[in-house]
Design a protein around this motif. Sequence first.
Motif, mmCIF file in Angstrom:
data_model
loop_
_atom_site.group_PDB
_atom_site.id
_atom_site.type_symbol
_atom_site.label_atom_id
_atom_site.label_comp_id
_atom_site.label_asym_id
_atom_site.label_seq_id
_atom_site.Cartn_x
_atom_site.Cartn_y
_atom_site.Cartn_z
ATOM 1 N N ARG A 200 0.863 -1.183 0.000
ATOM 2 C CA ARG A 200 0.000 0.000 0.000
ATOM 3 C C ARG A 200 0.897 1.230 0.000
ATOM 4 N NH1 ARG A 200 -5.376 1.414 -0.986
ATOM 5 N NH2 ARG A 200 -5.994 3.172 0.325
ATOM 6 N N GLN B 136 -4.588 3.099 -6.190
ATOM 7 C CA GLN B 136 -5.111 2.406 -5.020
ATOM 8 C C GLN B 136 -6.231 3.169 -4.333
ATOM 9 O OE1 GLN B 136 -1.491 1.953 -2.781
ATOM 10 N NE2 GLN B 136 -0.899 0.063 -3.835
ATOM 11 N N ARG B 137 -6.385 4.452 -4.673
ATOM 12 C CA ARG B 137 -7.388 5.278 -3.998
ATOM 13 C C ARG B 137 -8.419 5.875 -4.940
ATOM 14 N NH1 ARG B 137 -2.590 5.340 -1.757
ATOM 15 N NH2 ARG B 137 -2.352 5.446 0.517
ATOM 16 N N SER C 150 2.076 4.775 0.548
ATOM 17 C CA SER C 150 1.710 5.850 1.469
ATOM 18 C C SER C 150 2.528 7.099 1.177
ATOM 19 C CB SER C 150 1.974 5.411 2.909
ATOM 20 O OG SER C 150 3.371 5.182 3.105
#
Length: 365
Positions: A157, A204-205, A159
Amino acid sequence: MAHSSQEIADRSKVIADRSGRVAFIDWFKAVGMLLIVFGHLDGDLTNTLTLPVRLKQLGVVFFIFVMGWQLAREKRPLRIVLFNRLFKIYFWGLFFALTLSVLHGVFTGNLCESNYLPFFFGINVLLDYFPSNPTTWYIGTYIHVLIIWAVCMRTVRVSFKLLIVSIVLEIAIRGFLMGFDQYRAYMLVFNWQTVFLVGMFFGQRDQVFLADTKKRLPALFGYMGFVLAWLFIVKFIHVDRRFPFDLFLGQDSQGLVYLTSMCISLVYIGHALCFFPVARQLPNNRIIEFFANNTLVIFILHMPVWYLISPYMKELFPWHPFRIVMDLAILYIGIGGLSYVLEKNVPWRKCKLMIQQRWIENGAM
């Protein structure tokens, strides 16, 4: 291990499944390819806008960003993703490498062996030169990015902290490599890693954004503001014109190499982040979709064709701006049309499906 016919059919369906088209991806690919072609044709006019990099490098940035976005959203089995992505680029890459070897072999005696290096797991990026067909260096880098994603990043993930660490490492490693040779500093994954991770971050978002005309103009003006601000800043900086990166000049040459590396990252990431909100507000467009579908062949063929036609174009069209337009008509629109014809008539998809079917039957997929 043998599989029943139903299992084979089910797996074939998974392989063939595709998500719906996302308009911004087409815009990134079509515009990115246009920047690459135009940058090769008239870099001297436009490179000031993107110092210390070349305009055509932004096209690569757009492709790397989109690659990160798409891979971040992949739900298919890893082997299927790798096979689908690598088969087409290997098929057409080797197809045209062989074609160029035959043509050059007949007319010049040069087989252009370096064009095959990218297909040996991207070994070309470790060398201090481009292949004979210079844009195909990207095939090797593409393979490396895909391998790194498959091995290390597929379940990560992304960040803000990871992005910060990445950009610091990217600046440091690129700056170090630039002290030895610029070609390796340019082709290795380290030059593109943060743009790829930024693409993954949004993939991913992000959701599929619907076009909203109220949002288009602010996004477009924001992008234009970034370009103009950067153009204003670099007017006051002295540079040493080199390739593929210009170097900032001053007394502390070593420190300025790292400053140059930092600015390279800012240009890459800045353009990707500024174009993203513009592109995701743009609607589907058949012309843009057409060029997005045919970028691979344009990418592979435009430099060999340009080498062939360039001397004649200078004689036929002495006025530079008009010559650029005609070059674009041949290298972007013309090769795009050729790609469309080849896609329709060369049975590469049948070859792909036959191999997939054989692998499924043997339990490899």
